[in-house]
Design an enzyme around this catalytic site. Structure first.
Site, PDB file in Angstrom:
ATOM      1  N   ASN A  91       1.968  -6.254   1.236  1.00  0.00           N
ATOM      2  CA  ASN A  91       3.327  -6.274   1.780  1.00  0.00           C
ATOM      3  C   ASN A  91       3.451  -7.083   3.072  1.00  0.00           C
ATOM      4  O   ASN A  91       4.494  -7.096   3.700  1.00  0.00           O
ATOM      5  CB  ASN A  91       3.837  -4.848   2.002  1.00  0.00           C
ATOM      6  CG  ASN A  91       3.006  -4.090   3.011  1.00  0.00           C
ATOM      7  OD1 ASN A  91       1.932  -4.539   3.412  1.00  0.00           O
ATOM      8  ND2 ASN A  91       3.488  -2.934   3.428  1.00  0.00           N
ATOM      9  N   CYS A  92       2.394  -7.790   3.465  1.00  0.00           N
ATOM     10  CA  CYS A  92       2.406  -8.610   4.681  1.00  0.00           C
ATOM     11  C   CYS A  92       3.056  -9.961   4.366  1.00  0.00           C
ATOM     12  O   CYS A  92       2.598 -10.677   3.475  1.00  0.00           O
ATOM     13  CB  CYS A  92       0.963  -8.797   5.173  1.00  0.00           C
ATOM     14  SG  CYS A  92       0.781 -10.062   6.436  1.00  0.00           S
ATOM     15  N   ASP A  93       4.126 -10.302   5.078  1.00  0.00           N
ATOM     16  CA  ASP A  93       4.842 -11.547   4.818  1.00  0.00           C
ATOM     17  C   ASP A  93       3.959 -12.774   4.996  1.00  0.00           C
ATOM     18  O   ASP A  93       4.040 -13.717   4.215  1.00  0.00           O
ATOM     19  CB  ASP A  93       6.077 -11.662   5.724  1.00  0.00           C
ATOM     20  CG  ASP A  93       7.188 -10.714   5.304  1.00  0.00           C
ATOM     21  OD1 ASP A  93       7.182 -10.270   4.134  1.00  0.00           O
ATOM     22  OD2 ASP A  93       8.051 -10.408   6.140  1.00  0.00           O
TER      23      ASP A  93
END
Length: 117
Positions: A13-15
Protein backbone atom coordinates in the site's frame (compact mmCIF):
# COMPACT_ATOMS: atom_id res chain seq x y z
CA UNK A 1 23.09 -7.83 -16.46
CA UNK A 2 19.69 -9.38 -17.03
CA UNK A 3 20.62 -12.44 -15.00
CA UNK A 4 21.00 -10.51 -11.72
CA UNK A 5 17.88 -10.83 -9.64
CA UNK A 6 16.27 -7.62 -8.44
CA UNK A 7 14.46 -7.69 -5.11
CA UNK A 8 12.13 -4.88 -4.13
CA UNK A 9 11.37 -4.64 -0.41
CA UNK A 10 8.36 -2.52 0.44
CA UNK A 11 4.70 -2.42 1.36
CA UNK A 12 1.87 -3.14 -1.06
CA UNK A 13 0.00 0.00 0.00
CA UNK A 14 3.05 2.31 -0.19
CA UNK A 15 2.61 4.84 -3.02
CA UNK A 16 6.35 5.09 -3.67
CA UNK A 17 6.63 1.30 -3.87
CA UNK A 18 3.69 1.22 -6.30
CA UNK A 19 5.43 3.81 -8.52
CA UNK A 20 8.64 1.79 -8.47
CA UNK A 21 6.85 -1.45 -9.36
CA UNK A 22 4.89 0.24 -12.13
CA UNK A 23 8.10 1.70 -13.62
CA UNK A 24 9.95 -1.63 -13.36
CA UNK A 25 7.00 -3.37 -15.02
CA UNK A 26 6.90 -0.75 -17.81
CA UNK A 27 10.65 -1.19 -18.37
CA UNK A 28 10.18 -4.95 -18.62
CA UNK A 29 12.50 -5.46 -15.67
CA UNK A 30 11.85 -8.56 -13.60
CA UNK A 31 11.88 -8.27 -9.84
CA UNK A 32 10.68 -10.06 -6.75
CA UNK A 33 8.46 -8.07 -4.38
CA UNK A 34 9.03 -8.80 -0.70
CA UNK A 35 6.68 -7.35 1.90
CA UNK A 36 8.97 -5.66 4.39
CA UNK A 37 6.57 -6.29 7.27
CA UNK A 38 5.36 -9.82 6.58
CA UNK A 39 8.09 -11.55 4.56
CA UNK A 40 11.43 -9.82 5.12
CA UNK A 41 13.88 -10.99 7.78
CA UNK A 42 15.02 -7.53 8.83
CA UNK A 43 17.22 -8.89 11.61
CA UNK A 44 19.34 -10.46 8.85
CA UNK A 45 18.81 -7.85 6.11
CA UNK A 46 19.28 -4.57 8.00
CA UNK A 47 22.96 -5.18 8.92
CA UNK A 48 23.74 -6.07 5.28
CA UNK A 49 21.93 -2.97 3.98
CA UNK A 50 23.68 -0.77 6.55
CA UNK A 51 27.08 -1.91 5.24
CA UNK A 52 26.13 -0.48 1.84
CA UNK A 53 23.84 2.42 2.74
CA UNK A 54 24.14 5.06 5.43
CA UNK A 55 21.69 4.65 8.33
CA UNK A 56 20.46 8.20 7.75
CA UNK A 57 19.34 7.17 4.29
CA UNK A 58 17.75 3.90 5.39
CA UNK A 59 15.80 5.15 8.42
CA UNK A 60 12.75 7.21 7.50
CA UNK A 61 12.83 9.99 10.10
CA UNK A 62 9.85 11.67 8.42
CA UNK A 63 7.55 8.72 9.07
CA UNK A 64 4.73 8.42 11.57
CA UNK A 65 6.56 5.42 13.04
CA UNK A 66 9.62 7.59 13.78
CA UNK A 67 7.51 10.33 15.37
CA UNK A 68 5.82 7.74 17.61
CA UNK A 69 9.10 6.12 18.72
CA UNK A 70 10.18 6.57 22.31
CA UNK A 71 13.16 8.91 22.79
CA UNK A 72 15.23 5.95 23.97
CA UNK A 73 14.54 4.08 20.73
CA UNK A 74 15.41 7.16 18.67
CA UNK A 75 18.71 7.43 20.53
CA UNK A 76 19.30 3.72 20.00
CA UNK A 77 18.79 4.21 16.27
CA UNK A 78 22.07 6.11 16.24
CA UNK A 79 23.95 3.39 18.10
CA UNK A 80 22.30 0.23 16.76
CA UNK A 81 20.20 1.11 13.70
CA UNK A 82 19.86 -2.53 12.60
CA UNK A 83 18.09 -3.53 15.82
CA UNK A 84 15.72 -0.55 15.67
CA UNK A 85 14.88 -1.31 12.02
CA UNK A 86 14.32 -5.00 12.79
CA UNK A 87 11.94 -4.07 15.60
CA UNK A 88 10.14 -1.42 13.51
CA UNK A 89 9.90 -2.52 9.85
CA UNK A 90 7.87 0.53 8.83
CA UNK A 91 10.85 2.73 9.75
CA UNK A 92 12.67 1.51 6.66
CA UNK A 93 12.62 4.12 3.91
CA UNK A 94 10.95 2.43 0.96
CA UNK A 95 11.46 0.84 -1.35
CA UNK A 96 14.75 -0.89 -0.69
CA UNK A 97 15.95 -2.47 -3.91
CA UNK A 98 18.68 -5.09 -4.02
CA UNK A 99 20.45 -5.94 -7.24
CA UNK A 100 23.34 -8.29 -6.68
CA UNK A 101 25.58 -6.57 -4.12
CA UNK A 102 23.98 -3.18 -4.72
CA UNK A 103 21.38 -1.65 -2.40
CA UNK A 104 19.23 1.31 -3.43
CA UNK A 105 16.88 3.18 -1.09
CA UNK A 106 13.87 5.19 -2.21
CA UNK A 107 12.68 5.85 -5.75
CA UNK A 108 14.71 8.88 -6.75
CA UNK A 109 15.99 9.82 -10.21
CA UNK A 110 19.43 8.50 -9.17
CA UNK A 111 17.96 5.10 -8.27
CA UNK A 112 16.00 4.98 -11.50
CA UNK A 113 19.11 5.83 -13.55
CA UNK A 114 21.20 3.23 -11.70
CA UNK A 115 18.57 0.61 -12.54
CA UNK A 116 18.38 1.74 -16.17
CA UNK A 117 14.82 3.03 -15.98
Amino acid sequence: MGDVEVKLYGLKNCDTCKKAMKALDAAGQEYAFIDIRAEADLAALAPVWLKRVDAGKLINTRSTTWRQLADADRARAGEDPAAVLAANPTLVKRPVIERGDEVFVGWTKDVQLALGI
